[in-house]
Design a protein around this motif. Structure first.
Motif, mmCIF file in Angstrom:
data_model
loop_
_atom_site.group_PDB
_atom_site.id
_atom_site.type_symbol
_atom_site.label_atom_id
_atom_site.label_comp_id
_atom_site.label_asym_id
_atom_site.label_seq_id
_atom_site.Cartn_x
_atom_site.Cartn_y
_atom_site.Cartn_z
ATOM 1 N N ASP A 255 -3.931 2.927 -3.627
ATOM 2 C CA ASP A 255 -3.608 1.521 -3.371
ATOM 3 C C ASP A 255 -4.466 0.970 -2.246
ATOM 4 O O ASP A 255 -4.997 -0.147 -2.324
ATOM 5 C CB ASP A 255 -2.138 1.372 -2.980
ATOM 6 C CG ASP A 255 -1.171 1.650 -4.121
ATOM 7 O OD1 ASP A 255 -1.603 1.597 -5.285
ATOM 8 O OD2 ASP A 255 0.007 1.922 -3.831
ATOM 9 N N ARG A 256 -4.583 1.740 -1.153
ATOM 10 C CA ARG A 256 -5.373 1.270 -0.014
ATOM 11 C C ARG A 256 -6.823 1.057 -0.403
ATOM 12 O O ARG A 256 -7.444 0.059 -0.026
ATOM 13 C CB ARG A 256 -5.295 2.282 1.132
ATOM 14 C CG ARG A 256 -5.948 1.775 2.432
ATOM 15 C CD ARG A 256 -6.098 2.882 3.450
ATOM 16 N NE ARG A 256 -7.073 3.850 3.028
ATOM 17 C CZ ARG A 256 -8.396 3.703 3.165
ATOM 18 N NH1 ARG A 256 -8.890 2.616 3.731
ATOM 19 N NH2 ARG A 256 -9.224 4.627 2.749
ATOM 20 N N VAL B 235 0.863 -1.173 0.000
ATOM 21 C CA VAL B 235 0.000 0.000 0.000
ATOM 22 C C VAL B 235 0.898 1.220 0.000
ATOM 23 O O VAL B 235 1.434 1.620 1.030
ATOM 24 C CB VAL B 235 -0.929 -0.002 1.242
ATOM 25 C CG1 VAL B 235 -1.725 1.285 1.314
ATOM 26 C CG2 VAL B 235 -1.864 -1.206 1.192
#
Length: 218
Positions: free
Chosen positions: A197-198, A192
């Motif tokens: 991304d998270r 992440v």
């Protein structure tokens, strides 16, 4: 899931959680990023403990005081790396130094920003523990974390760790000794690195993410 002994014959296997970075691309230290209702550093510590590792050493650096205040790190030995800004290599050195007095035969290394690593992946690596062991998780054709470092390699890894390379060069020079342990069926190897991304990261440890080759492994 119970925290069963990770290695064969009850051999103690330590875990080293590297959580000192400032998370410049993310905008704040990743140790303080929430994922699935928990801070990433808490998830990594629990993953190591449930995976059967003891002791679990967690290395902090950026915003260390805030991490200590906010995170539940029960059961972990928490240390500060005053040289964290020089890169991941300094945290790896600090963590291995903290582990030397322990009786662990090997250490499983986890990065704080990889929430797809599961206790089962940790257990698979730890099950190969031996003083001369070197192993890395495999995700399809890629390699990533966790990484297993046998005690006999700790001094060499520490001597070679610099910048953000971690143990990468040390492992590359010993590729004939390095065992790749398939983990793609029980974990994901991506990291992440940004808020995007998270938001898109799989909620669980299902197979299919892209493995990371940075940091200690690769």
């Amino acid at each position: 899931m119970d925290a069963r002994p990770a290695a064969r014959h009850g051999t103690p296997v330590a875990a080293l959680v590297l959580a000192a970075g400032a998370g410049r691309r993310y905008g704040r230290p990743k140790a303080l990023v929430e994922f699935g209702g928990r801070l990433l550093v808490e998830r990594a510590v629990v993953t190591a403990r449930v995976g059967g590792c003891c002791p679990v050493v967690t290395v902090l650096g950026a915003a260390a005081e805030e991490v200590r205040a906010r995170a539940d790190l029960a059961g972990a030995m928490v240390i500060d790396n005053p040289e964290w800004a020089t890169g991941l290599g300094s945290s790896l050195r600090a963590g291995l130094a903290a582990l030397r007095p322990a009786g662990a035969v090997a250490a499983v290394v986890l990065l704080v920003d990889m929430p797809g690593v599961t206790p089962e992946a940790v257990r698979r690596l730890a099950g190969l523990a031996a003083p001369d062991a070197l192993a890395i998780a495999g995700y399809g054709t890629g390699r990533g974390h966790p990484v297993l470092l046998g005690r006999a390699h700790w001094a060499g890894v520490a001597a070679s760790a610099a910048g953000d390379a971690g143990a990468r060069g040390y492992l590359r020079e010993r590729v004939a000794q390095l065992r790749v342990v398939p983990c793609g069926d029980v974990a994901t190897g991506g990291d992440v690195d940004t808020e995007a991304d998270r938001a898109s990261f799989p909620a669980g440890g299902a197979a299919g993410s892209t493995a990371s080759s940075g940091g200690t492994g690769g």
